[in-house]
Design a protein around this motif. Structure first.
Motif: not given
Length: 386
Positions: A250-252, A165
């Motif tokens: 992270y990806h978010d 992630q």
């Protein structure tokens, strides 16, 4: 239950910091083995204080003094490279791998083979033999905990998250004492100036690596082995205050950062107590007192070491081991006033371009590459001598 621990490199700064934490929690830890290079009297004093089972000096010449110092105790004395490996094979629950240089590779590998927990403070283990170390840990089921403040910060920021992630990892760098200097100013740098780190209290070699930013290049290689996010997703950011030690995005787009005072006992405590936390007497972080946190991108024209290291790990094979050995020789030459400060990275670059040995597949290959590289680098140093 007490945790049995062994400390390889007990008389160095990392080893002493580890023992200071053990001293604060004497009922929680049982010392199995303590080792040193050749400081027999200091090692014996620590072995007696912590009731170690065995004390090992790497240098055979220090054995008689160690044995004499431990006379009348039940502590076993030993010496030499084979004794270091044998001590690692005792299988302590937790091992601190803090021997400087390639001499730390065999005992670190042996500790990993025991399938327990190894706290890694030896840069050479991952820079020179990262593939071998990671493979051995995976085979035995050993837990490898990073102790370098930057890698330990990443490890902490990954707790509760998953490596798949992660979008980006950022290693922070103080920038060293010459962060704002021009190349012309750095041409006349003295060893005394180079070892005067603005934030950390470190040994001479590591301080010079910080001044050239080679330490960040070596840490880039370590991070590449420890955290499988892809080399292109690991970046370096200069942060003069050394408060944020690393960040994980992270990806978010959520970014987690680990902050702490520049005290090596803090990341060591994280590794020593893992997966728990322990009380320490380290100074708390006072952000109001610090007042501001600054960041800038590294200038690889003035400080090419990070670019050199990235190219070495990209090339793979023997190049990282060559980089490590060549840098050690060049730094030693600078500290001995044989070459100039700016010559360090130039010598390393020329060495890396000079030959390409086969990819190492065993420790014996690593040692052969290390030895040959040192010989060739010493020859290069002669060309640069002032």
């Amino acid at each position: 239950m007490t945790k049995s621990i062994s400390i390889f490199g007990a008389t160095g700064s990392v080893g002493l910091s580890t023992l200071d934490l053990v001293r604060q929690h004497p009922d929680q830890y049982n010392i199995i083995a303590l080792t040193a290079n050749g400081n027999a009297s200091k090692l014996a004093a620590l072995a007696k204080e912590f009731s170690a089972e065995i004390a090992v000096v790497a240098e055979h010449s220090a054995y008689d003094e160690l044995k004499q110092e431990l006379a009348g105790t039940s502590i076993e004395a030993a010496s030499g490279a084979e004794a270091l490996v044998a001590a690692a094979a005792l299988g302590a629950d937790w091992t601190m791998a803090a021997i400087v240089g390639c001499a730390g590779l065999p005992p670190t590998l042996e500790a990993l083979r025991c399938g327990k927990t190894v706290a890694l403070a030896n840069k050479e283990a991952l820079v020179s033999a990262g593939g071998l170390m990671i493979t051995e840990a995976q085979k035995s089921g050993a837990t490898l905990l990073p102790v370098d403040s930057e890698h330990n910060a990443i490890f902490q920021a990954l707790q509760g998250g998953r490596i798949d992630q992660v979008r980006k990892i950022t290693l922070t760098a103080s920038g060293g004492p010459f962060r704002t200097w021009t190349r012309e100013q750095m041409a006349s740098v003295t060893p005394e100036q180079a070892v005067a780190h603005p934030n950390w209290d470190m040994g001479a070699k590591i301080s010079v690596d910080s001044a050239t930013m080679m330490n960040k290049g070596l840490e880039l290689i370590e991070a590449h082995h420890l955290f499988a996010v892809g080399l292109e997703n690991i970046e370096i950011l200069v942060h003069p205050q050394s408060v944020i030690h690393s960040m994980v995005e992270y990806h978010d787009r959520s970014t987690l950062a680990q902050l702490g005072s520049p005290d090596m006992r803090i990341p060591i405590a994280s590794a020593l107590a893992w997966p728990e936390r322990m009380m320490t007497n380290c100074a708390p972080l006072d952000l109001a007192e610090i007042g501001r946190l600054d960041f800038e991108r590294p200038d690889e024209d003035r400080f090419p070491a990070t670019k050199i290291a990235r190219a070495a790990i990209t090339a793979g094979g023997a190049k990282p081991a060559m980089l490590n050995a060549a840098n050690e020789v060049a730094v030693a030459a600078f500290l001995n006033r044989a070459v100039q400060f700016l010559d360090i990275t130039e010598i390393v670059t020329r060495l890396l371009d000079s030959y390409s040995p086969p990819e190492p597949s065993a420790l014996a290959d690593i040692f052969a590459i290390d030895k040959e590289t040192r010989v060739r680098t010493e020859q290069l140093v002669e060309e640069f001598k002032v």
